[in-house]
Scaffold this motif. Sequence first.
Motif, short mmCIF file in Angstrom:
data_model
loop_
_atom_site.label_atom_id
_atom_site.label_comp_id
_atom_site.label_asym_id
_atom_site.label_seq_id
_atom_site.Cartn_x
_atom_site.Cartn_y
_atom_site.Cartn_z
N ILE A 55 0.84 -1.20 0.00
CA ILE A 55 0.00 0.00 0.00
C ILE A 55 0.87 1.25 0.00
CG2 ILE A 55 -1.70 1.30 1.34
CD1 ILE A 55 -2.86 -1.25 2.28
N LEU A 56 0.64 2.11 -0.99
CA LEU A 56 1.37 3.38 -1.05
C LEU A 56 0.44 4.49 -0.58
CD1 LEU A 56 3.27 3.11 -4.47
CD2 LEU A 56 3.87 2.17 -2.22
N LEU A 57 0.95 5.31 0.34
CA LEU A 57 0.15 6.41 0.85
C LEU A 57 0.98 7.68 0.91
CD1 LEU A 57 0.28 6.54 4.59
CD2 LEU A 57 0.60 4.25 3.65
N GLY A 58 0.29 8.79 1.10
CA GLY A 58 0.98 10.08 1.19
C GLY A 58 0.12 11.17 0.58
N THR A 68 -7.02 9.05 2.26
CA THR A 68 -7.54 7.75 2.72
C THR A 68 -7.15 7.40 4.16
OG1 THR A 68 -7.32 7.00 0.42
CG2 THR A 68 -7.86 5.33 2.07
N PRO A 69 -5.87 7.55 4.55
CA PRO A 69 -5.51 7.13 5.92
C PRO A 69 -6.12 8.03 7.00
CG PRO A 69 -3.57 7.39 4.53
CD PRO A 69 -4.70 8.04 3.82
N HIS A 77 -6.41 4.39 8.93
CA HIS A 77 -4.98 4.29 9.27
C HIS A 77 -4.69 3.01 10.06
CE1 HIS A 77 -6.71 6.20 12.82
NE2 HIS A 77 -5.62 5.87 13.50
N GLU A 78 -5.71 2.51 10.77
CA GLU A 78 -5.49 1.29 11.56
C GLU A 78 -5.29 0.07 10.65
OE1 GLU A 78 -8.62 1.19 14.43
OE2 GLU A 78 -7.78 2.90 15.50
N LEU A 79 -5.81 0.15 9.44
CA LEU A 79 -5.69 -0.98 8.51
C LEU A 79 -4.29 -1.06 7.90
CD1 LEU A 79 -9.13 -0.48 6.68
CD2 LEU A 79 -8.59 -2.13 8.49
N LEU A 80 -3.49 -0.01 8.13
CA LEU A 80 -2.13 0.02 7.55
C LEU A 80 -1.16 -0.88 8.30
CD1 LEU A 80 -1.85 3.88 7.01
CD2 LEU A 80 -2.47 2.16 5.31
N LYS A 81 -1.58 -1.34 9.48
CA LYS A 81 -0.67 -2.11 10.35
C LYS A 81 -0.87 -3.61 10.22
CE LYS A 81 1.07 1.41 12.89
NZ LYS A 81 2.47 1.78 12.74
N ARG A 82 -1.82 -4.02 9.39
CA ARG A 82 -2.14 -5.46 9.32
C ARG A 82 -0.94 -6.29 8.86
NH1 ARG A 82 -8.01 -6.18 6.71
NH2 ARG A 82 -6.82 -7.63 5.42
N TYR A 108 -1.43 10.73 10.59
CA TYR A 108 -2.00 9.50 10.02
C TYR A 108 -0.98 8.82 9.08
CZ TYR A 108 -6.28 11.37 11.89
OH TYR A 108 -7.22 11.86 12.76
N TYR A 109 -0.29 9.62 8.28
CA TYR A 109 0.69 9.04 7.36
C TYR A 109 1.78 8.28 8.13
CZ TYR A 109 -1.34 12.19 3.81
OH TYR A 109 -2.19 12.85 2.94
N ASN A 110 2.09 8.79 9.31
CA ASN A 110 3.17 8.16 10.09
C ASN A 110 2.77 6.82 10.69
OD1 ASN A 110 5.44 9.84 9.68
ND2 ASN A 110 4.44 11.43 10.90
N HIS A 111 1.55 6.38 10.47
CA HIS A 111 1.17 5.02 10.87
C HIS A 111 1.65 3.98 9.86
CE1 HIS A 111 -1.34 7.02 13.81
NE2 HIS A 111 -1.55 5.86 14.38
#
Length: 172
Positions: free
Chosen positions: A5-8, A82-83, A89-94, A145-148
Amino acid sequence: MKKIILLGYMGCGKSTIAQNLSKITNIPFLDLDKCIENKANLSINEIFEQFGEIHFRKLEHEMFVELLQSSENSIIGLGGGTPCYANNHELLKRDDVTSIYLKASIDTLYNRLIHNKSKRPLIANMNEEEMREFIAKHLFDRSYYYNHAQHKVSVDDKAVEETVQDILEILA
Ligand SMILES: Nc1ncnc2c1ncn2[C@@H]1O[C@H](COP(=O)(O)OP(=O)(O)O)[C@@H](O)[C@H]1O
Ligand SMILES: O=C(O)C1=C[C@@H](OP(=O)(O)O)[C@@H](O)[C@H](O)C1
Ligand SMILES: [Mg+2]
């Protein structure tokens, strides 16, 4: 079933980098905004205009969850916001996710977005001065949020290929 997943922030290069990473890795690429547009049969601008941002955030959350549920490996380019909504943002840690924050400076974002704002409803009607100030404040608010993300890649002064290389090193 691994998702990259790419975010920013808008303009950091999520869509561009995800597409190039997909070509090199042969892992299919999905752009969250494109998936929302295809499902709604409307552009992002039309969704904002006709139904408002809150409705867009609902569609965005639903589509993000749907993409994460699929059994395919994929590279997913998120939207800039999105995050920052619906606890996405919690879904980024799965465990089945590798999340990467493409970190760009205000100058990089401003220089890219000034020529690419018409399809981005949050900034489409801003003049140059308004846009610089908006990006600075908004990026500050969203950084929490991005830092998650599990990983961070700086994109300033890097060619597309260099950023892709940095990501390949994370994935190795
Ligand atoms: N080194 C670079 N990496 C990524 N994008 C770049 C780069 N240099 C210029 N760009 C341009 O910046 C814009 C990034 O937009 P996009 O990929 O849609 O970002 P996002 O999906 O994060 O909003 C594109 O127009 C792309 O061509
Ligand atoms: O930052 C945001 O809130 C948004 C970013 C856009 O995606 P990109 O980051 O790909 O431009 C798109 O999802 C929508 O215009 C809202
Ligand atoms: Mg994009």
